[in-house]
Write a protein that holds these residues in place. Structure first.
Motif, PDB file in Angstrom:
ATOM      1  N   GLU A  36      63.819  -8.241  72.366  1.00  0.00           N
ATOM      2  CA  GLU A  36      62.800  -9.288  72.411  1.00  0.00           C
ATOM      3  C   GLU A  36      61.410  -8.705  72.365  1.00  0.00           C
ATOM      4  OE1 GLU A  36      63.127 -12.765  73.264  1.00  0.00           O
ATOM      5  OE2 GLU A  36      65.310 -12.812  73.255  1.00  0.00           O
ATOM      6  N   SER A  37      61.286  -7.542  72.941  1.00  0.00           N
ATOM      7  CA  SER A  37      59.946  -6.982  73.040  1.00  0.00           C
ATOM      8  C   SER A  37      59.552  -6.176  71.818  1.00  0.00           C
ATOM      9  CB  SER A  37      59.873  -6.100  74.301  1.00  0.00           C
ATOM     10  OG  SER A  37      60.871  -5.111  74.202  1.00  0.00           O
ATOM     11  N   LEU A  38      60.402  -6.076  70.898  1.00  0.00           N
ATOM     12  CA  LEU A  38      60.065  -5.297  69.707  1.00  0.00           C
ATOM     13  C   LEU A  38      59.061  -6.047  68.864  1.00  0.00           C
ATOM     14  CD1 LEU A  38      63.520  -3.930  68.566  1.00  0.00           C
ATOM     15  CD2 LEU A  38      61.621  -2.602  69.433  1.00  0.00           C
ATOM     16  N   ARG A  74      61.518  -6.555  61.395  1.00  0.00           N
ATOM     17  CA  ARG A  74      62.702  -6.053  60.696  1.00  0.00           C
ATOM     18  C   ARG A  74      63.635  -5.325  61.655  1.00  0.00           C
ATOM     19  NH1 ARG A  74      64.515  -1.497  57.878  1.00  0.00           N
ATOM     20  NH2 ARG A  74      62.885  -0.366  58.968  1.00  0.00           N
ATOM     21  N   ILE A  75      63.054  -4.518  62.493  1.00  0.00           N
ATOM     22  CA  ILE A  75      63.900  -3.757  63.411  1.00  0.00           C
ATOM     23  C   ILE A  75      64.537  -4.686  64.424  1.00  0.00           C
ATOM     24  CG2 ILE A  75      63.941  -1.915  65.132  1.00  0.00           C
ATOM     25  CD1 ILE A  75      61.629  -0.626  63.641  1.00  0.00           C
ATOM     26  N   ARG A  76      63.759  -5.686  64.801  1.00  0.00           N
ATOM     27  CA  ARG A  76      64.300  -6.647  65.759  1.00  0.00           C
ATOM     28  C   ARG A  76      65.517  -7.339  65.160  1.00  0.00           C
ATOM     29  NH1 ARG A  76      59.872  -9.361  67.371  1.00  0.00           N
ATOM     30  NH2 ARG A  76      60.058 -10.931  65.768  1.00  0.00           N
ATOM     31  N   ALA A  77      65.330  -7.748  63.895  1.00  0.00           N
ATOM     32  CA  ALA A  77      66.450  -8.414  63.214  1.00  0.00           C
ATOM     33  C   ALA A  77      67.664  -7.503  63.119  1.00  0.00           C
ATOM     34  CB  ALA A  77      66.010  -8.857  61.824  1.00  0.00           C
ATOM     35  N   GLN A  78      67.387  -6.246  62.840  1.00  0.00           N
ATOM     36  CA  GLN A  78      68.490  -5.288  62.756  1.00  0.00           C
ATOM     37  C   GLN A  78      69.210  -5.152  64.082  1.00  0.00           C
ATOM     38  OE1 GLN A  78      66.858  -1.627  61.206  1.00  0.00           O
ATOM     39  NE2 GLN A  78      68.224  -1.724  59.453  1.00  0.00           N
TER      40      GLN A  78
END
Lengths: 827, 636
Positions: free
Chosen positions: B31-33, B37-41
């Motif tokens: 959540e804190s990202l 894109r990385i969050r989705a990954q």
């Protein structure tokens, strides 16, 4: 002249190339080849070899080139879309995973960092201007999504599409592994088209407006045409800004349903009726005919009709004779590859609606017997058309086609498989000649059989239709004696004479039935009896048991033609039916012969020698021994038989026959004269055994069963019958010690004379004169009584087995004694 | 997956619990990202991990000890999955839930029955505390699934089972029932549990309440039960939800009040919606519609301008918002359910609306400006999103072009008129060949569609010629103008009518008006060129075609008078006088049917020429005098 140049052979995957996956792209003297494997090859036409190979993670389904920006988009099966970019020097902008150098060739490994859209459900794509259109396959529908090319970054693999359109597909056609075909069509403008506009097809205003509608035409929005594997061809605008569903129009339109998988969509310029105008270069010409090519050979052409009253497009179907594997569009027509041919299809310009019904499209074959092509691409557009093609076996070839001349129908043999073709032809010739010779043999056999059958039938017809006397095939019987191992054997010779025009060949047999007890039959195959020839067949006449031969013997001859061999030859059941009624063969009676004892006598050497005797008779001394032996025989069997001899063995038994001399002379007038009548008579009687014409009046010899006999002919005068004078007569005396011999000879002689006199016409003059009719009548009546008695006795004998000792037998013998001496008198 | 800590117990359950907890922690960390894109990954990774974990657990036969864990993992997995994919809670999520229920029944040792009966059996049995909380969670999830598919009754049944309240009040308070049940649902207390969950059950209960209220409100709104809708929506507004959903709720409330003919209240709510969420453009749109209805065009245009500006500059993407719960109303109530209430038109459509309203209001400059901008945007811009239906779809492109030309004509930019019209004609003329029989339009569907299109094209093309002719005339090129008018008439001749009965066809009437306008245009041109006879012919034809066409009579009178046919003129005048009211009425009737670009046609001479009238009157009077004097003279 059409020419084929073989460029390079690629390693093809096992099982050959599948049709829908191979592709060729031509760009700037380089050919990008994808052959259904994981590799993309770059072939340089100038250097004539492969310069680079790119290896992708999985099998490549589709590649597309964006020439303006030096980009190559590659779709990998079940994987996604990859992008290769080059700079001006031809180097890849991004470093590949690995690069191997093999001489002039570099193999690059392309990894997932080149990926643009990694989605396993991607099955087709196209690049249109700044938009990337991709087709995704879902469970029961196709989804076409559009992405802005700039918005696709390699880093962000989850770009949301800018637009989505969905189509459902028909059942059952998705499993063939065919991919949809995309084509971008734009409105042709006179202004120079942007170089990086990747719209492959530019349609003229009439066709564009009528096909896609006014709104799209005004906005000049490119249209995406998509052909699905189930045959649907749909279109939707790329720029749909603000154009939502109207009351009567929907955004995406089903243009046509081919009912067969779509191979390609493209556009050409129809041929004008006059072909004298020079064709300018392709870029500035608008196409006026949209073509949709189906896999099974259906070509649909969509044109804006010239008819001033029509507002819609004209769809016309054309059927190619063969399924199409790949196509390439040129300015004037489309090149279609079928399984054996490369054909150039042009659509004629329809000037009038009325003529349209009979106008046909022009299909001209460029090449025959070329290896199956799986991919085709235009190589250049100057002057002659060059085509680069990839065959099923992985051969890359350059075809130089002059489409104007292709109407000459040049049946050029491709040098690559000329040798194979020649081999094929030769083997074809060989097999054809083998078949021919086999057939010829069979035909000859049949002919031969039929000829034989025909001959046989003709001969049979001739034989059967004629009379006995005029029968062309005759057989003559004679008897001769042979000596073997101190025994004498009687051999009958049958002389078959062919007086007909036919040849008696294999299949004919001569059958002889001899009425001995039991009946004996002999068959002799007539192997070859030509016309006017004779053949002799010999058979023994009951060698061991010659004493039991009952003369006269009846010999029946007939010819038999076997049809059994035919039935095998006849293949046709109808012919077989014909044969079945003659299941064995044709049987033609030839002649009947009667063999009597007079023909079988063995004369003593003092008389003459008979024909066929190899050695002379034994002399009297031997004869004496014989007699003594025969006597002993006789004595041994005396209990069984009625004494054959007279009580006095030295006194021979006698039977005589008298014939009137006049009668005989008349009857035997045909015999060669010069001798006395008695000689003539004797010779006539024993014509078969007496050869030399001797002046004989008496003969002695042996009967077939070895008993002695003597025949004497002398002249006598008979007075008891005539009144005035005595009749001159010839008397034939038969003397033998044995009664049966006497009886047999007596009977034979009488029969002979009977036949002789019956044959002859009665000579009415002089014979009956001076006859004492009373006496004759008296004799007649007396002998009638005797005859009656004989008949009765014979009947009794027939019933009664035990005849030997019976009184009837005694009485018969008694009668016979009376009859035989003096004998009958023939007048 | 890393298993943190030491394995105290050699137990599957422990391992699985640890695995589950690490997944949840990863989720919470993601959540804190910042990087989307990385969050989705990461989230995708969480999903696949939880999915695999569930598979592992369900690989073994169900055991009472691990059953709570299994249910929790399932709960987590479904929520994670619905977060990572678009579309929220999907139908496919109910499948693993059903499977899990079967396993529970298996553990309970009872017979397998269908659907709803399962929950009865499960809840009827006794369970451990862990099991109870897990079951409650799953029940909540099940309700959410049912709500997302509109199966309200099933949710009601389940909740009544949960609350163990009998379904007493069935009929009257049906609408409130679901909400009250949710309220009554006692969620077991969440002590710090060993098994982590992605969302606590109490939060889920609140979200469920909100979703149920919203859903029922929308249903009532669709069913035109506005008062009830208001009640529900207000309930929803007061419960837990994100600001975006709140804005949507306010929008819907505004729509309800608007339908109840309470404009002020609805405006208030829409403003509230906008304040809650700047991106709630539908509220802006609805306000503009309201202003239009009440006639406040300025405010309307202002609203539209704002809307357009907002659409042009989208701002921050919603999906990157961090402050959303994993389990939220948006998952349950998808935007398609809310439908037309929350859709805003695209920027092109807004632009068009602005242009059109300006034109209607006769603020020509603005109208022209908007139209030209719109046309440019349509040409250049690539497609934007907008697959769903818009509340204000664009008309056909040719119609837009024609309106633009009409605006330009009003603005006296005649050269531009000619440019725009010729651009339109280039495309449309390919579709205008062929004769159309108006009778056959009603018959066969397929043919009727294409014929209608053809008719449209003819109308557009002839309108374009008409406008072009006007412009040419204004530029002084009489010949060209006459040519254009003639082309217009030639096109219109193609529309034929078989029986006179079907003259009522709107398009046919429009064609008549176009013809009349073209004829009158020719009249004016001929008059300007001085060819009065031809002018008279045209005027006569015009009157014949459309007697109610304003200006037809006056032009005829003028023509007659100029040619000196005074008697004829007088009779026409008299006829006109008597029939004036009737004609006026006719014109008003027809005028409503005309498209915008035609209704603005500058009808020169629609008001009677005063001097001509005076002359006519004088003439009539003179004639009367002459008549009377002649009569008098005769008498003498």
């Amino acid at each position: 002249m059409s020419q084929i140049e073989h460029l390079v052979t690629l390693q093809s995957p096992n099982g050959g190339l599948s049709k829908s996956k191979a592709q060729l792209l031509y760009w700037n003297t380089e050919v990008f080849i994808c052959n259904g494997t994981r590799f993309v090859y770059v072939f340089s036409i100038e250097k004539k070899h492969i310069t680079a190979v790119y290896q992708f993670p999985s099998i490549i389904w589709h590649i597309e080139l964006c020439a303006g920006s030096s980009q190559l988009y590659v779709l990998c099966a079940q994987n996604g879309l990859y992008l290769l970019e080059w700079n001006e020097q031809g180097r890849l902008l991004m470093e590949p995973s690995s690069a191997m150098n093999k001489g002039d060739l570099t193999v690059y490994q392309i990894g997932s960092h080149f990926g643009l859209l990694l989605d396993p459900s991607l099955c087709s794509f196209t690049v249109a201007n700044e938009v990337l259109v991709v087709v995704l396959v879902q469970q029961d529908k196709w989804k076409i999504t559009m992405f802005q090319r700039e918005s696709l970054h390699r880093e962000d693999l989850f770009t949301a599409p800018s637009r989505e359109v969905k189509f459902s597909h028909s059942h059952g056609m998705n499993s063939r592994g065919l991919q949809p075909v995309l084509c971008c069509a734009s409105l042709w403008k006179e202004k120079a088209v942007r170089t990086d506009a990747a719209c492959n097809v530019a349609l003229n205003a009439v066709l564009f407006t009528r096909l896609f509608g006014v709104d799209v035409a005004i906005l000049e929005s490119p249209m995406i045409l998509c052909g699905f594997p189930d045959g649907q061809v749909v279109s939707f605008p790329l720029k749909s800004a603000g154009m939502h569903q109207f009351a009567n129009q929907s955004l995406s339109k089903l243009l046509y349903h081919l009912e067969q998988p779509v191979v390609s969509i493209g556009a050409i310029k129809m041929e004008p009726c006059n072909q004298y105008a020079e064709q300018p270069s392709m870029e500035n010409r608008a196409c006026n005919c949209l073509l949709i090519v189906g896999q099974k050979g259906l070509i649909v052409s969509v044109t804006g009709s010239d008819n001033p009253d029509a507002v819609s497009c004209v769809y016309k179907d054309y059927k190619l004779p063969a399924p199409v594997s790949c196509t390439s569009y040129s300015a004037s027509g489309v090149f279609c590859c079928t399984s054996s041919d490369l054909i150039h299809v042009t659509i004629p310009h329809l000037e009038k609606e009325a003529a349209a019904s009979t106008a046909d499209f022009t299909v001209s074959s460029c090449f025959h017997n070329i290896p199956m092509l799986v991919a085709l691409s235009q190589a250049s557009t100057l002057g002659d058309t060059h085509l680069v093609a990839l065959s099923k076996r992985g051969c890359l070839m350059l075809y130089k086609v002059n489409p104007k001349r292709s109407a000459d129908q040049q049946h050029g043999l491709n040098c690559v498989n000329a040798g194979e073709r020649i081999k094929e032809l030769l083997s074809g010739i060989g097999s054809a000649s083998e078949r021919f010779s086999a057939l010829k043999t069979v035909a000859d056999e049949k002919r031969g059989s039929l000829a034989k059958l025909s001959q046989a039938m003709s001969l049979s017809q001739e034989l059967l239709s004629g009379l006995w006397t005029t029968c062309p095939v005759r057989c003559a019987i004679r008897v001769s004696w042979t000596h073997m191992l101190h025994k004498a054997y009687m051999t009958v010779y049958c002389n078959l004479q062919n007086n007909s025009d036919y040849v008696l060949e294999h299949g004919w047999t001569l059958c002889l039935l001899i009425s001995t007890d039991p009946i004996t039959s002999y068959t002799f195959p007539v192997l070859l009896l030509k016309s006017r020839e004779t053949k002799e067949f010999a058979f023994p006449l009951c060698g061991q048991k010659s004493h039991s031969v009952n003369f006269p013997l009846q010999i029946t001859c007939f010819l038999f033609y076997s049809l059994k061999g035919f039935a095998e030859h006849c293949g046709n059941p109808s012919e077989l039916y014909m044969c079945s009624s003659y299941q064995h063969g044709v049987c033609i009676p030839v002649q009947d012969h009667v063999l009597d004892i007079l023909q079988c006598l063995r004369l003593s050497p003092s008389a003459a020698y008979c024909s066929g005797l190899s050695h002379t008779f034994p002399e009297d001394a031997v004869q004496a021994i014989w007699k003594s032996s025969s006597e002993s025989d006789q004595l041994g069997a005396s209990s069984m038989t009625v004494s054959n001899q007279g009580s006095n063995s030295t006194l021979p038994l006698k039977a005589s026959v008298r014939l009137s001399a006049v009668l005989l002379a008349h009857a035997l007038r045909n015999e060669p004269s010069g001798r006395s009548l008695c000689c003539v008579v004797l010779h006539w009687l024993l014509a078969d055994v007496l050869v030399k014409k001797q002046d004989l009046q008496e003969v002695r010899g042996l009967t077939p069963d070895g008993k002695e006999f003597c025949i004497r002919v002398q002249e006598v005068s008979v007075s008891h019958l005539s009144l005035e004078r005595s009749i001159q007569a010839v008397e034939v005396q038969i003397l033998s010690s044995y009664l049966h011999v006497v009886a047999a000879l007596h009977l034979a002689v009488i029969c002979r004379f009977k036949i002789l006199l019956q044959q002859d016409e009665p000579n009415s003059d002089g014979l009956c004169q001076g006859l004492n009719f009373q006496k004759v009548q008296h004799l007649f009546t007396a002998q009638e009584l005797l005859l009656k008695e004989v008949k009765d006795l014979r009947a009794r004998l027939g019933m009664d087995e035990d005849i030997i000792c019976s009184a009837a037998a005694q009485r018969l013998l008694h009668i016979y004694r009376d009859l035989r001496d003096p004998g009958l008198f023939f007048v | 997956m890393e298993v943190d800590g030491e394995t105290e117990d050699d137990d599957c359950g422990t391992w699985w619990t640890q695995e589950n907890n690490s997944i949840i922690r990863t989720w919470q960390d993601s959540e804190s990202l910042l990087d989307a894109r990385i969050r989705a990954q990461r989230r995708q990774q969480c999903h696949s991990d939880s999915f695999h974990l569930l598979q592992k657990i369900q690989g073994l036969p169900p055991a009472p000890r691990t059953l709570p864990l299994e249910l929790t993992v399932l709960y987590n997995m479904v929520i994670i999955h619905s977060n990572t994919t678009a579309g929220g809670l999907l139908a496919e999520h109910s499948v693993p839930v059903e499977d899990a229920l079967s396993r529970v029944i298996e553990v309970l040792g009872q017979d397998e029955t269908l659907g709803a009966g399962r929950w009865e059996k499960i809840l009827a049995a006794d369970h451990s505390l862990e099991m109870t909380s897990a079951l409650n969670r799953l029940a909540g999830l099940q309700c959410a699934l049912w709500l997302s598919h509109g199966q309200l009754q099933d949710a009601v049944d389940l909740l009544s089972l949960l609350g163990r309240t009998p379904d007493l009040h069935n009929c009257s308070h049906k609408e409130d029932h679901l909400l009250s049940l949710i309220k009554a649902w006692k969620v077991p207390l969440e002590e710090p549990e060993t098994i982590l969950t992605v969302q606590t059950t109490s939060l889920m209960k609140d979200v469920l309440y909100n979703a149920a209220a919203l859903l029922q409100g929308v249903i009532a709104l669709n069913a035109s039960d506005f008062s009830q809708a208001v009640i529900f929506l207000q309930e929803a507004a007061s419960s837990l939800c994100s600001s975006r959903v709140l804005a949507d709720i306010y929008t819907c409330l505004g729509c309800s009040f608007y339908k109840m003919a309470k404009p002020q209240v609805s405006l208030q709510y829409w403003r509230l919606a906008l304040r809650t969420d700047f991106q709630c453009l539908s509220a802006l749109y609805h306000s503009s519609v309201l202003y239009h209805d009440i006639g406040d065009t300025e405010s309307e245009l202002e609203a539209l301008a704002l809307l357009h500006a907002a659409l042009e500059n989208p701002g921050v993407d919603d999906s990157s918002r961090k402050t959303s719960f994993p389990f939220r109303t948006e998952l349950i109530v998808s935007s398609s359910v809310l439908g037309s209430f929350i859709h805003a038109p695209s920027s092109f459509e807004v632009k068009y609306l602005m242009a059109r309203h300006c034109l209607q209001k006769r603020s020509i400059d603005q109208a022209v400006g908007h139209y030209l901008e719109l046309m440019r945007e349509l040409q250049d811009r690539s497609p934007c999103q907008g697959s769903s239906s818009s509340p204000a779809p664009l008309p056909r492109i040719p119609a837009i072009y024609l309106e633009a030309s009409a605006a330009l004509l009003e603005d006296e930019r005649y050269q531009d008129v000619i440019t725009v019209c010729s651009e339109l004609l280039d495309s449309v003329r390919h579709l205008t060949s062929g004769v159309i029989n108006v009778d056959s339009l009603g018959s066969n569907h397929e043919k009727a569609k294409s014929m209608r299109e053809q008719l449209n094209c003819i109308v557009w093309a002839s309108s374009a010629y008409l406008l072009q002719g006007e412009a040419q005339g204004m530029l002084g090129d009489h010949r060209e103008s006459i040519t254009d008018f003639t082309r217009c008439i030639n096109l219109l001749v193609k529309v034929q009518c078989g029986n006179s009965g079907s003259v009522d066809f709107t398009e046919y009437k429009v064609c008549g008006i176009l013809k009349a306008a073209a004829l009158l245009g020719r009249y004016h041109q001929f008059q300007d060129m001085g060819e009065n006879t031809k002018a008279l012919t045209n005027a006569k034809l015009c009157l014949q075609v459309a007697p109610a066409f304003p200006g037809a009579t006056s032009c005829l009178l003028n023509a007659l008078w100029t040619l000196g046919q005074k008697k004829e003129a007088t009779s026409q005048w008299r006829r006109y006088q008597s029939n004036k009211e009737n004609l006026h009425q006719q014109w008003e009737d027809i005028r409503g049917d005309l498209p915008l670009y035609l209704s603005l046609i500058r009808l020169r001479g629609d008001s009677m020429d005063e001097s001509l009238i005076r002359e006519l009157e004088d003439y009539v009077q003179n004639e009367e005098h002459k008549m009377s004097s002649a009569g008098v003279a005769l008498l003498l």
